[in-house]
Design a protein around this motif. Structure first.
Motif, PDB file in Angstrom:
ATOM      1  N   VAL A 178       0.867  -1.178   0.000  1.00  0.00           N
ATOM      2  CA  VAL A 178       0.000   0.000   0.000  1.00  0.00           C
ATOM      3  C   VAL A 178       0.902   1.225   0.000  1.00  0.00           C
ATOM      4  O   VAL A 178       2.005   1.194   0.545  1.00  0.00           O
ATOM      5  CB  VAL A 178      -0.946   0.007   1.221  1.00  0.00           C
ATOM      6  N   SER A 179       0.446   2.305  -0.630  1.00  0.00           N
ATOM      7  CA  SER A 179       1.331   3.447  -0.812  1.00  0.00           C
ATOM      8  C   SER A 179       0.525   4.724  -0.973  1.00  0.00           C
ATOM      9  O   SER A 179      -0.601   4.709  -1.499  1.00  0.00           O
ATOM     10  CB  SER A 179       2.231   3.228  -2.044  1.00  0.00           C
ATOM     11  N   TYR A 180       1.106   5.862  -0.535  1.00  0.00           N
ATOM     12  CA  TYR A 180       0.520   7.176  -0.751  1.00  0.00           C
ATOM     13  C   TYR A 180       0.761   7.689  -2.175  1.00  0.00           C
ATOM     14  O   TYR A 180       0.193   8.701  -2.569  1.00  0.00           O
ATOM     15  CB  TYR A 180       1.102   8.200   0.233  1.00  0.00           C
ATOM     16  N   SER A 181       1.623   7.032  -2.932  1.00  0.00           N
ATOM     17  CA  SER A 181       2.048   7.559  -4.228  1.00  0.00           C
ATOM     18  C   SER A 181       0.928   7.579  -5.258  1.00  0.00           C
ATOM     19  O   SER A 181       0.997   8.319  -6.238  1.00  0.00           O
ATOM     20  CB  SER A 181       3.231   6.746  -4.766  1.00  0.00           C
ATOM     21  N   GLY A 182      -0.094   6.805  -5.089  1.00  0.00           N
ATOM     22  CA  GLY A 182      -1.204   6.789  -6.038  1.00  0.00           C
ATOM     23  C   GLY A 182      -2.177   5.686  -5.713  1.00  0.00           C
ATOM     24  O   GLY A 182      -1.830   4.707  -5.045  1.00  0.00           O
ATOM     25  N   ASN A 183      -3.413   5.850  -6.181  1.00  0.00           N
ATOM     26  CA  ASN A 183      -4.438   4.850  -5.921  1.00  0.00           C
ATOM     27  C   ASN A 183      -4.334   3.703  -6.908  1.00  0.00           C
ATOM     28  O   ASN A 183      -4.170   3.919  -8.108  1.00  0.00           O
ATOM     29  CB  ASN A 183      -5.826   5.475  -6.018  1.00  0.00           C
TER      30      ASN A 183
END
Length: 260
Positions: A178-183
């Protein structure tokens, strides 16, 4: 007398191409059926699933048809200068991977397979204890003897082929970044162990009744109406006619739009 090989080495007509090349099997038309074990782990999984067994099956977005190979021994004493191979065992792959979309309401695939693995090792509420230990359950309590199936069918639903796996259970759940960089879509990949598989079919005249075919019924309309289903197309321009296969599965002349 004509050489038999000459029958194969000849010019192919458009009719030959249409019959043999224009209806290949497509990888995007398949369904799976996830089983429940027979032992005491079953009740825990039923609590997680509720009435959502069909939803779990439909959430599977990626898997593979299994493979196997023959183990052979070399025989080099029967004929001078010749080494023969004689088969004595069929070896099956030891696992198969299933990838599921994770629904945002219940996280069903994650909860289902986590519960199954927890049941295998008898994990309970005491697992937070630093000195926690466990004793794995006997295999008959967590193995699904039958029921894990992959169905390969086509967009016209005229026939299907079945792979059924014997004595299956989950081996591992892959990490899910999971990442904040993109959905992106969250997916859960599970490796299932099995001892062998049985391939049957193709069977024809698919009905809409029965637990197996409920999977087809739920997905049929969405697949047939999907304009982005990536149908196979073939353009034999050198044969003098361009053709394509439309969303309805009918092969048509690209110039006139008429069925061929």
């Amino acid at each position: 007398m004509a050489n038999p090989a000459e029958k194969e080495v000849r010019r192919k007509s458009v009719d030959d191409v249409k019959v043999n090349l224009l209806r290949p099997s497509l990888t995007s038309y398949f369904a799976v059926q996830i089983p429940l074990p027979n032992g005491k782990v079953r009740s825990k999984l039923e609590e997680v699933l509720g009435a959502n067994q069909g939803q779990l099956n439909l959430l599977c977005t990626d898997t593979s048809l299994p493979g196997s190979q023959l183990t052979t021994m070399d025989i080099n004493n029967d004929r001078t200068g010749v080494t023969e191979k004689h088969a004595y065992r069929r070896m099956f792959d030891d696992r198969i991977d299933f990838t599921f979309y994770v629904d945002a309401s219940n996280y069903l695939p994650i909860r289902f397979f986590e519960t199954w693995i927890k049941g295998i090792v008898n994990e309970d509420e005491k697992s937070k204890n630093i000195n926690y230990n466990y004793r794995p359950t006997y295999p008959d309590e967590y193995v699904a003897d039958q029921g894990l199936k992959i169905f390969k069918f086509e967009r016209d639903y005229q026939q299907f082929m079945t792979y059924e796996f014997i004595r299956s259970f989950p081996l591992s759940i892959s990490s899910m970044p999971v990442s904040y960089s993109g959905n992106d879509l969250l997916k859960c990949t599970v490796s299932m162990s099995y001892i062998r598989y049985i391939q049957s079919g193709p069977n024809s005249n698919i009905s809409s009744k029965g637990s197996l075919l409920d999977v087809f019924t739920q997905a049929r309309e969405s697949l047939l109406s999907d304009l982005n289903a990536n149908p196979f197309s073939f353009e034999p321009g050198r044969l003098g006619m361009a053709i394509f296969q439309g969303p309805d599965g009918v092969t048509r002349n690209a110039a006139t739009g008429q069925p061929i």
